[in-house]
Design a protein around this motif. Structure first.
Motif, PDB file in Angstrom:
ATOM      1  N   GLY A 114       0.839  -1.278  -0.047  1.00 43.04           N
ATOM      2  CA  GLY A 114       0.012   0.052  -0.045  1.00 43.04           C
ATOM      3  C   GLY A 114       0.936   1.470   0.141  1.00 43.04           C
ATOM      4  N   ALA A 115       2.101   1.288   0.066  1.00 45.54           N
ATOM      5  CA  ALA A 115       2.981   2.489   0.033  1.00 45.54           C
ATOM      6  C   ALA A 115       3.043   2.936  -1.451  1.00 45.54           C
ATOM      7  CB  ALA A 115       4.359   2.087   0.500  1.00 45.54           C
ATOM      8  N   THR A 116       3.291   4.256  -1.653  1.00 45.86           N
ATOM      9  CA  THR A 116       3.447   4.827  -2.884  1.00 45.86           C
ATOM     10  C   THR A 116       4.938   5.236  -3.075  1.00 45.86           C
ATOM     11  OG1 THR A 116       1.151   5.802  -2.680  1.00 45.86           O
ATOM     12  CG2 THR A 116       2.728   6.719  -4.299  1.00 45.86           C
ATOM     13  N   ARG A 117       5.350   4.939  -4.189  1.00 42.97           N
ATOM     14  CA  ARG A 117       6.702   5.540  -4.771  1.00 42.97           C
ATOM     15  C   ARG A 117       6.660   7.027  -5.086  1.00 42.97           C
ATOM     16  NH1 ARG A 117      11.003   2.645  -7.723  1.00 42.97           N
ATOM     17  NH2 ARG A 117      12.313   4.328  -8.639  1.00 42.97           N
ATOM     18  N   LEU A 118       7.527   7.804  -4.363  1.00 44.78           N
ATOM     19  CA  LEU A 118       7.484   9.159  -4.775  1.00 44.78           C
ATOM     20  C   LEU A 118       8.628   9.477  -5.659  1.00 44.78           C
ATOM     21  CD1 LEU A 118       6.620  10.755  -1.288  1.00 44.78           C
ATOM     22  CD2 LEU A 118       4.945  10.080  -2.984  1.00 44.78           C
ATOM     23  N   TYR A 119       9.794   9.126  -5.445  1.00 43.28           N
ATOM     24  CA  TYR A 119      10.843   9.535  -6.285  1.00 43.28           C
ATOM     25  C   TYR A 119      12.255   8.748  -5.915  1.00 43.28           C
ATOM     26  CZ  TYR A 119      12.197  13.050  -2.669  1.00 43.28           C
ATOM     27  OH  TYR A 119      12.814  13.451  -1.430  1.00 43.28           O
ATOM     28  N   ARG A 120      12.963   8.762  -6.839  1.00 45.27           N
ATOM     29  CA  ARG A 120      14.371   7.956  -6.531  1.00 45.27           C
ATOM     30  C   ARG A 120      15.529   8.990  -6.806  1.00 45.27           C
ATOM     31  NH1 ARG A 120      16.600   2.449  -9.385  1.00 45.27           N
ATOM     32  NH2 ARG A 120      18.741   3.133  -9.954  1.00 45.27           N
ATOM     33  N   VAL A 121      16.435   8.998  -5.903  1.00 46.21           N
ATOM     34  CA  VAL A 121      17.757   9.718  -6.148  1.00 46.21           C
ATOM     35  C   VAL A 121      18.991   8.881  -6.406  1.00 46.21           C
ATOM     36  CG1 VAL A 121      19.263  11.226  -5.102  1.00 46.21           C
ATOM     37  CG2 VAL A 121      16.803  11.481  -4.723  1.00 46.21           C
ATOM     38  N   GLU A 122      19.717   8.985  -7.650  1.00 43.79           N
ATOM     39  CA  GLU A 122      20.834   8.208  -8.073  1.00 43.79           C
ATOM     40  C   GLU A 122      22.058   8.581  -7.370  1.00 43.79           C
ATOM     41  OE1 GLU A 122      20.249   5.847 -10.372  1.00 43.79           O
ATOM     42  OE2 GLU A 122      18.208   6.629 -10.464  1.00 43.79           O
ATOM     43  N   PRO A 123      22.656   7.599  -7.184  1.00 43.09           N
ATOM     44  CA  PRO A 123      23.936   7.767  -6.522  1.00 43.09           C
ATOM     45  C   PRO A 123      25.122   8.770  -7.361  1.00 43.09           C
ATOM     46  CG  PRO A 123      23.744   5.329  -6.781  1.00 43.09           C
ATOM     47  CD  PRO A 123      22.517   5.937  -7.362  1.00 43.09           C
ATOM     48  N   ASP A 124      25.701   9.415  -6.771  1.00 40.51           N
ATOM     49  CA  ASP A 124      26.550  10.324  -7.549  1.00 40.51           C
ATOM     50  C   ASP A 124      28.160  10.162  -7.488  1.00 40.51           C
ATOM     51  OD1 ASP A 124      27.386  11.165  -5.018  1.00 40.51           O
ATOM     52  OD2 ASP A 124      26.412  13.307  -5.060  1.00 40.51           O
ATOM     53  N   GLY A 125      28.433   9.183  -6.796  1.00 43.37           N
ATOM     54  CA  GLY A 125      29.799   8.688  -6.724  1.00 43.37           C
ATOM     55  C   GLY A 125      30.519   9.396  -5.872  1.00 43.37           C
ATOM     56  N   GLY A 126      29.832  10.270  -5.131  1.00 40.70           N
ATOM     57  CA  GLY A 126      30.408  10.889  -3.901  1.00 40.70           C
ATOM     58  C   GLY A 126      29.679  10.371  -2.495  1.00 40.70           C
ATOM     59  N   MET A 127      29.425  11.507  -1.966  1.00 41.49           N
ATOM     60  CA  MET A 127      28.501  11.576  -0.714  1.00 41.49           C
ATOM     61  C   MET A 127      27.307  10.770  -0.658  1.00 41.49           C
ATOM     62  SD  MET A 127      29.560  14.757   1.549  1.00 41.49           S
ATOM     63  CE  MET A 127      28.360  14.325   2.732  1.00 41.49           C
ATOM     64  N   GLU A 128      26.634  11.183  -2.083  1.00 42.98           N
ATOM     65  CA  GLU A 128      25.198  10.355  -2.224  1.00 42.98           C
ATOM     66  C   GLU A 128      25.157   9.142  -2.713  1.00 42.98           C
ATOM     67  OE1 GLU A 128      22.063   9.699  -1.732  1.00 42.98           O
ATOM     68  OE2 GLU A 128      21.946  11.704  -1.491  1.00 42.98           O
ATOM     69  N   HIS A 129      24.734   7.980  -1.952  1.00 41.30           N
ATOM     70  CA  HIS A 129      24.659   6.699  -2.380  1.00 41.30           C
ATOM     71  C   HIS A 129      23.351   6.279  -3.090  1.00 41.30           C
ATOM     72  CE1 HIS A 129      28.425   6.511  -0.294  1.00 41.30           C
ATOM     73  NE2 HIS A 129      28.042   6.743   0.932  1.00 41.30           N
ATOM     74  N   GLY A 130      22.364   7.077  -2.916  1.00 45.08           N
ATOM     75  CA  GLY A 130      21.349   6.769  -3.683  1.00 45.08           C
ATOM     76  C   GLY A 130      20.186   6.436  -2.733  1.00 45.08           C
ATOM     77  N   PHE A 131      18.964   6.833  -2.785  1.00 45.73           N
ATOM     78  CA  PHE A 131      17.709   6.315  -2.101  1.00 45.73           C
ATOM     79  C   PHE A 131      16.274   6.345  -2.895  1.00 45.73           C
ATOM     80  CE2 PHE A 131      18.271  10.943  -1.456  1.00 45.73           C
ATOM     81  CZ  PHE A 131      17.163  11.424  -1.360  1.00 45.73           C
ATOM     82  N   ILE A 132      15.478   5.791  -2.367  1.00 53.07           N
ATOM     83  CA  ILE A 132      14.039   6.131  -2.760  1.00 53.07           C
ATOM     84  C   ILE A 132      13.129   6.574  -1.825  1.00 53.07           C
ATOM     85  CG2 ILE A 132      12.192   4.561  -3.860  1.00 53.07           C
ATOM     86  CD1 ILE A 132      14.158   2.721  -4.864  1.00 53.07           C
ATOM     87  N   THR A 133      12.365   7.660  -2.024  1.00 51.07           N
ATOM     88  CA  THR A 133      11.329   8.219  -1.146  1.00 51.07           C
ATOM     89  C   THR A 133      10.080   7.541  -1.742  1.00 51.07           C
ATOM     90  OG1 THR A 133      12.670  10.202  -0.965  1.00 51.07           O
ATOM     91  CG2 THR A 133      10.424  10.341  -0.330  1.00 51.07           C
ATOM     92  N   MET A 134       9.369   7.251  -0.542  1.00 56.65           N
ATOM     93  CA  MET A 134       8.150   6.719  -0.327  1.00 56.65           C
ATOM     94  C   MET A 134       7.159   7.296   0.374  1.00 56.65           C
ATOM     95  SD  MET A 134       8.864   2.422  -1.065  1.00 56.65           S
ATOM     96  CE  MET A 134       7.247   2.267  -1.808  1.00 56.65           C
ATOM     97  N   ALA A 135       5.707   6.786   0.384  1.00 50.97           N
ATOM     98  CA  ALA A 135       4.878   7.396   1.420  1.00 50.97           C
ATOM     99  C   ALA A 135       4.008   6.254   1.772  1.00 50.97           C
ATOM    100  CB  ALA A 135       3.987   8.395   0.794  1.00 50.97           C
ATOM    101  N   ASP A 136       3.630   6.203   3.003  1.00 47.01           N
ATOM    102  CA  ASP A 136       2.929   4.991   3.674  1.00 47.01           C
ATOM    103  C   ASP A 136       1.421   5.328   3.095  1.00 47.01           C
ATOM    104  OD1 ASP A 136       1.413   6.883   5.219  1.00 47.01           O
ATOM    105  OD2 ASP A 136       2.575   5.912   7.076  1.00 47.01           O
TER     106      ASP A 136
END
Length: 145
Positions: A114-136
Motif C-alpha cells: 500500500g505504499a506509494t513510490r514518490l521519487y528516486r535519487v541516483e548515486p553521485d559517486g561521492g557522498m550520495e549513495h542513492g535512495f528512494i522516497t516513498m509514502a505510507d
C-alpha cells in the motif's frame, strides 16, 4: 540510564497504518493485555465505546530492539511534507547498481503493501549513495536507504 524512543504517527485509520508499518519493518502489532484474546475484547472490557476501538494502535519489534511505533487517530488529514521521517536502512553496506537493485526490490514489496513510490535519487559517486522516497498508505514520507 539510557532513554527509549517511541515514534508517534497521526492517522485517520490507526489499524491500517499499524498493519502497514508492522509488515514494512518486520514488526508485530502490539498484542492485547494478558487475559484477552483480541484488542476488541480488551477495549470492550475496559468500557471503551466501539467507535473509539480504532482510535490508536501500536507496533513493536519482536526482538525488542527497535522503537515502538504508536499510531493515534486525528480528525485532520495530512496537510504538508513531514518535518521528520523514517529511513529504512535496506542496503546501508551496498553501493552502486547492487544497492539500487536492493532498494527497488524493497520498494516493490512495500508498494504491494500500500505504499506509494514518490521519487528516486541516483548515486553521485561521492557522498550520495542513492535512495528512494516513498509514502505510507496515509501519505507519510519515508526513505529506503
Amino acid at each position: 540510564m539510557g532513554r527509549t524512543v517511541q515514534i508517534t504517527f497521526d492517522a485517520a485509520d490507526p489499524a491500517a497504518v499499524a498493519e502497514f508499518w508492522a509488515a514494512a519493518l518486520h514488526y508485530e502489532v502490539q498484542a492485547p493485555p494478558p487475559g484477552f484474546a483480541t484488542w476488541e475484547e480488551a477495549l470492550t472490557a475496559f468500557g471503551v465505546p466501539p467507535e473509539l476501538h480504532n482510535s490508536r494502535s501500536a507496533v513493536v519489534d519482536p526482538d525488542d530492539v527497535g522503537p515502538r511505533l504508536f499510531i493515534q487517530q486525528v480528525p485532520e488529514a495530512k496537510a504538508g511534507k513531514n518535518r521528520v521521517h523514517l529511513d529504512l536502512r535496506v542496503a546501508p553496506e551496498l553501493r552502486g547498481d547492487e544497492r539500487m537493485a536492493a532498494l527497488e526490490a524493497e520498494c516493490e514489496r512495500l508498494a504491494a503493501l500500500g505504499a506509494t513510490r514518490l521519487y528516486r535519487v541516483e548515486p553521485d559517486g561521492g557522498m550520495e549513495h542513492g535512495f528512494i522516497t516513498m509514502a505510507d498508505p496515509e501519505g507519510n514520507e519515508f526513505c529506503l536507504d
